[in-house]
Design a protein around this motif. Structure first.
Motif, PDB file in Angstrom:
ATOM      1  N   TRP A   1       0.832  -1.210   0.000  1.00  0.00           N
ATOM      2  CA  TRP A   1       0.000   0.000   0.000  1.00  0.00           C
ATOM      3  C   TRP A   1       0.868   1.263   0.000  1.00  0.00           C
ATOM      4  O   TRP A   1       0.572   2.221  -0.722  1.00  0.00           O
TER       5      TRP A   1
ATOM      6  N   SER B   1      -0.062   4.139  -2.818  1.00  0.00           N
ATOM      7  CA  SER B   1      -0.992   5.220  -2.492  1.00  0.00           C
ATOM      8  C   SER B   1      -0.373   6.185  -1.481  1.00  0.00           C
ATOM      9  O   SER B   1       0.330   5.761  -0.558  1.00  0.00           O
TER      10      SER B   1
ATOM     11  N   ARG C   1      -2.371   7.996   0.368  1.00  0.00           N
ATOM     12  CA  ARG C   1      -3.397   8.147   1.388  1.00  0.00           C
ATOM     13  C   ARG C   1      -3.132   7.234   2.575  1.00  0.00           C
ATOM     14  O   ARG C   1      -2.470   6.202   2.438  1.00  0.00           O
TER      15      ARG C   1
ATOM     16  N   THR D   1      -7.990   0.537  -7.431  1.00  0.00           N
ATOM     17  CA  THR D   1      -6.888   1.487  -7.583  1.00  0.00           C
ATOM     18  C   THR D   1      -7.385   2.916  -7.742  1.00  0.00           C
ATOM     19  O   THR D   1      -6.819   3.856  -7.164  1.00  0.00           O
TER      20      THR D   1
ATOM     21  N   SER E   1      -8.591   4.388  -4.475  1.00  0.00           N
ATOM     22  CA  SER E   1      -7.545   4.469  -3.447  1.00  0.00           C
ATOM     23  C   SER E   1      -6.489   5.525  -3.760  1.00  0.00           C
ATOM     24  O   SER E   1      -5.467   5.601  -3.067  1.00  0.00           O
TER      25      SER E   1
ATOM     26  N   MET F   1      -4.546   5.683  -6.373  1.00  0.00           N
ATOM     27  CA  MET F   1      -3.359   5.064  -6.960  1.00  0.00           C
ATOM     28  C   MET F   1      -3.239   5.439  -8.432  1.00  0.00           C
ATOM     29  O   MET F   1      -4.220   5.802  -9.075  1.00  0.00           O
TER      30      MET F   1
END
Length: 421
Positions: free
Chosen positions: A212, A216, A218, A367, A370, A372
């Protein structure tokens, strides 16, 4: 019928010699070995290594196929698709199974690492974790850091695999224990070699958590991490996909595990395989921007392209991987817009050709929701599938070397020809 040998159980019939198999198939003995090299027939070396024996029922089944196909044994050996016996993944009736266990059920109840251990060994090891030694991670990171900024995720993973191989003096040991030891190191090394998007993760965390932080910027929440972990589980293997076949060819030549994985990574860069999730991601983002799937689908069709994320040749119905991943995404509030866009794409395309969503569209929802990049799906696919490639390499190490050697069907000008001027 052949008489049973004294002292042997009825269920175990005597194996056939090469000559007997050839007679049953109506071919020459060398053609029998052609069947073996193409994966259409299994063989077992006789004690002492003087020739091979063959399962009688398997030979009879091949003979029946040859008669049914109508092309005769030579045409069958040269013209049929390559088939490879495997005990790993079965796909049937819109479901798929890892070693006989429903793969979607495994993903629903176990972590990626636990599913991978089951896939490799047939044993479930709750709480299993993967870690990589510092020399492997350092070598991989240095190699990846030297790449230009525009390098793609598969470029980075392939370079990381090669660098990790150079750092491993035991890479040429192809015994099962050594290869599995390599696999448990290689997967976390690949993840650690990817540059973090926001901050570096905990090297002791589950693979999904570490991945992760590479995908990302986040903060991760538990439902989304669970969806990412499930996506990894669902993508571990999918029978003889193109990249997996490349891995088995490399393993057939006795390339070490790092090199076999590198062969698979080279194949997934094609838009029809590992990169398909990125195409679906970009399409999904266009639909979210425009607010409707209609113009996006129309442009895809106008350009003569198939709509990414829809349909799968192995599933007449719904892709079970998409079904499982969509179910998890339903519980993530911030995924709702992307889910709605995916449904809009499917409904719009259904007016032209009814097709179900496949795992690429589900990955695109994960994705896109998120934060991405569009390449994230390719990274998730590659990391997940590395485990499957290792398992297939191990199977191939147990087969006759260099059996993955089809014969070319020459269609050029007939010799002899004069030397060119």
């Amino acid at each position: 019928m052949r008489a049973q040998e004294p002292g042997r159980p009825d269920a175990e019939e005597r194996r056939l010699t090469t000559r007997e198999a050839a007679e049953l198939l109506g071919v020459k003995p060398e053609t029998v070995y052609a069947y073996v090299s193409r994966g259409q027939l299994g063989s077992r070396r006789t004690p002492g290594g003087r020739g091979s024996t063959f399962d009688a029922e398997e030979v009879r089944a091949l003979a029946r196929r040859n008669r049914r196909d109508g092309g005769g044994p030579a045409a069958s050996a040269a013209g049929q698709e390559l088939t490879v016996r495997t005990r790993l993944t079965l796909i049937e009736s819109d479901r798929y199974y890892y070693r006989g266990v429903d793969a979607a059920e495994l993903a629903a109840h176990h972590t990626y690492e636990e599913v991978v251990e089951w896939f490799w060994t047939g044993q479930l090891r709750p709480g299993t974790a993967f870690s990589a030694p510092e020399p492997s991670v350092t070598a991989a990171r240095r190699a990846v850091d030297a790449l230009p900024e525009h390098a793609g995720p598969t470029d980075r993973l392939r370079v990381a695999a090669i660098a990790a191989a150079v750092a491993d003096p035991l890479r040429f040991d192809l015994s099962e224990g050594a290869v599995l030891g390599t696999a448990r190191i290689l997967i976390p090394t690949l993840v650690a070699a990817l540059p973090p998007v926001l901050r570096d993760g905990d090297d002791r965390a589950p693979i999904a958590h570490r991945l992760w932080t590479r995908l990302s910027g986040r903060e991760a929440d538990e439902p989304t991490l669970r969806a990412l972990d499930a996506a990894l589980c669902l993508l571990v293997d999918h029978d003889l996909a193109a990249s997996t076949l490349a891995v088995r060819v490399a393993a057939s030549a006795r390339a070490h595990a790092y090199a076999a994985v590198s062969a698979g990574l080279g194949v997934i860069e094609g838009p029809l395989h590992g990169a398909a999730g990125g195409l679906a991601h970009r399409m999904l983002m266009e639909v979210l921007e425009l607010g409707s799937a209609g113009p996006v689908v129309a442009e895809e069709l106008r350009a003569g392209r198939r709509i990414p994320g829809l349909g799968h040749r192995l599933y007449p119905g719904e892709d079970p991987r998409a079904r499982a991943l969509f179910a998890l995404l339903e519980d993530i509030p911030r995924a709702a817009p992307a889910l709605a866009a995916a449904r809009d794409i499917q409904a719009t395309a259904a007016r032209h050709t009814p097709l179900h969503a496949n795992v690429d569209l589900a990955l695109a929802v994960l994705t896109a929701s998120s934060g991405m990049a569009s390449t994230a799906a390719e990274t998730i696919f590659a990391v997940a599938r590395t485990a499957g490639w290792i398992a297939h390499a191990l199977e191939e190490y147990g087969e006759r070397p260099l059996r993955m050697r089809p014969s070319g069907l020459y269609s050029g000008p007939r010799p002899p020809r004069p030397l060119p001027e």
